[in-house]
Structures are given as C-alpha cells and as structure tokens.
Design an enzyme around this catalytic site. Sequence first.
Site, PDB file in Angstrom:
ATOM      1  N   ASN A 167      72.120  19.232 -28.672  1.00  0.00           N
ATOM      2  CA  ASN A 167      71.449  20.154 -27.768  1.00  0.00           C
ATOM      3  C   ASN A 167      72.344  21.387 -27.714  1.00  0.00           C
ATOM      4  O   ASN A 167      73.428  21.341 -27.125  1.00  0.00           O
ATOM      5  CB  ASN A 167      71.295  19.529 -26.379  1.00  0.00           C
ATOM      6  CG  ASN A 167      70.654  20.478 -25.386  1.00  0.00           C
ATOM      7  OD1 ASN A 167      70.467  21.655 -25.658  1.00  0.00           O
ATOM      8  ND2 ASN A 167      70.332  19.972 -24.218  1.00  0.00           N
ATOM      9  N   ARG A 201      72.419  23.877 -25.966  1.00  0.00           N
ATOM     10  CA  ARG A 201      72.718  24.374 -24.620  1.00  0.00           C
ATOM     11  C   ARG A 201      73.816  23.555 -23.934  1.00  0.00           C
ATOM     12  O   ARG A 201      74.295  23.930 -22.876  1.00  0.00           O
ATOM     13  CB  ARG A 201      71.455  24.360 -23.769  1.00  0.00           C
ATOM     14  CG  ARG A 201      70.394  25.314 -24.317  1.00  0.00           C
ATOM     15  CD  ARG A 201      69.182  25.365 -23.448  1.00  0.00           C
ATOM     16  NE  ARG A 201      69.561  25.920 -22.147  1.00  0.00           N
ATOM     17  CZ  ARG A 201      68.828  25.842 -21.067  1.00  0.00           C
ATOM     18  NH1 ARG A 201      67.671  25.213 -21.103  1.00  0.00           N
ATOM     19  NH2 ARG A 201      69.238  26.358 -19.929  1.00  0.00           N
ATOM     20  N   CYS A 202      74.202  22.442 -24.536  1.00  0.00           N
ATOM     21  CA  CYS A 202      75.192  21.536 -23.950  1.00  0.00           C
ATOM     22  C   CYS A 202      76.583  21.847 -24.515  1.00  0.00           C
ATOM     23  O   CYS A 202      76.783  21.827 -25.730  1.00  0.00           O
ATOM     24  CB  CYS A 202      74.797  20.095 -24.264  1.00  0.00           C
ATOM     25  SG  CYS A 202      76.058  18.882 -23.839  1.00  0.00           S
ATOM     26  N   SER A 203      77.541  22.091 -23.635  1.00  0.00           N
ATOM     27  CA  SER A 203      78.888  22.435 -24.096  1.00  0.00           C
ATOM     28  C   SER A 203      79.544  21.283 -24.860  1.00  0.00           C
ATOM     29  O   SER A 203      80.209  21.511 -25.875  1.00  0.00           O
ATOM     30  CB  SER A 203      79.773  22.864 -22.928  1.00  0.00           C
ATOM     31  OG  SER A 203      79.954  21.799 -22.026  1.00  0.00           O
TER      32      SER A 203
END
Length: 117
Positions: A9, A11-13
């Site tokens: 994902n 958007r996931c760090s």
Amino acid sequence: MTQLEILHNPRCSKSRQTLELLKQNGHDPVVIEYLKHPLSKQQITQIIEKLSIQHPRLMMRTKEAEFSELGLNHEDTSIDAFIEAMVSHPKLIERPIVITENKARIGRPPESVLEIL
C-alpha cells in the site's frame, strides 16, 4: 534468485520502508497493490500457509472499523469468515507482506522480511 512479491500500500509508511529495504538488499519484488487488485480466497489461503500462522486473524488489521462491523471480533467467527472478509474488504489485510515461493513475512517491523530472503 527467488522471485519476491510484496503486498503493498503506497500510502503506508511501513510498506514503503519495506519495499525500499528490499531494493537496498538487491531485490526487485513484484509489487501487488492489493487495494487496487484484491486477492482471491485461494491467494489469501496460500499466504496464510506461507506465513505459518495458526489463524487468519494474525494477518488482519483488527483495529479497522470494518473488523468489528463485520462481527469478526466474536469468538465463534469461522476461519472461512475471516478469509472471506479479506477477499471482500482488502483493507483488513495487514501490510506489507513479502512473499517468496515457500514463505511469507509481514513487514512489521520492515526488517522482519529479511528472515525469508
């Protein structure tokens, strides 16, 4: 070299960190954006086996609202219901997950995926 896949994902760090860690270690994994391309029941079942976990709940984001909305927090929920929930609601799948031919690891922390390389 073993072919690697990463359930990612962007958007996931932690997902971005894990992907970068793989690249720094000389790997070029196949990136699967599972939110855009949901996994099948068969794919999820295979990942559970490769993770060597006792229950599908261990690869789920249990704090997501959908988890309780779908009744997955009840003790009598079937294993099949957990898998079906991940098929229908991919947001519930923990990320990132790095997958090789025979093994898989959840990248929390990102360094844990190095165990299977």
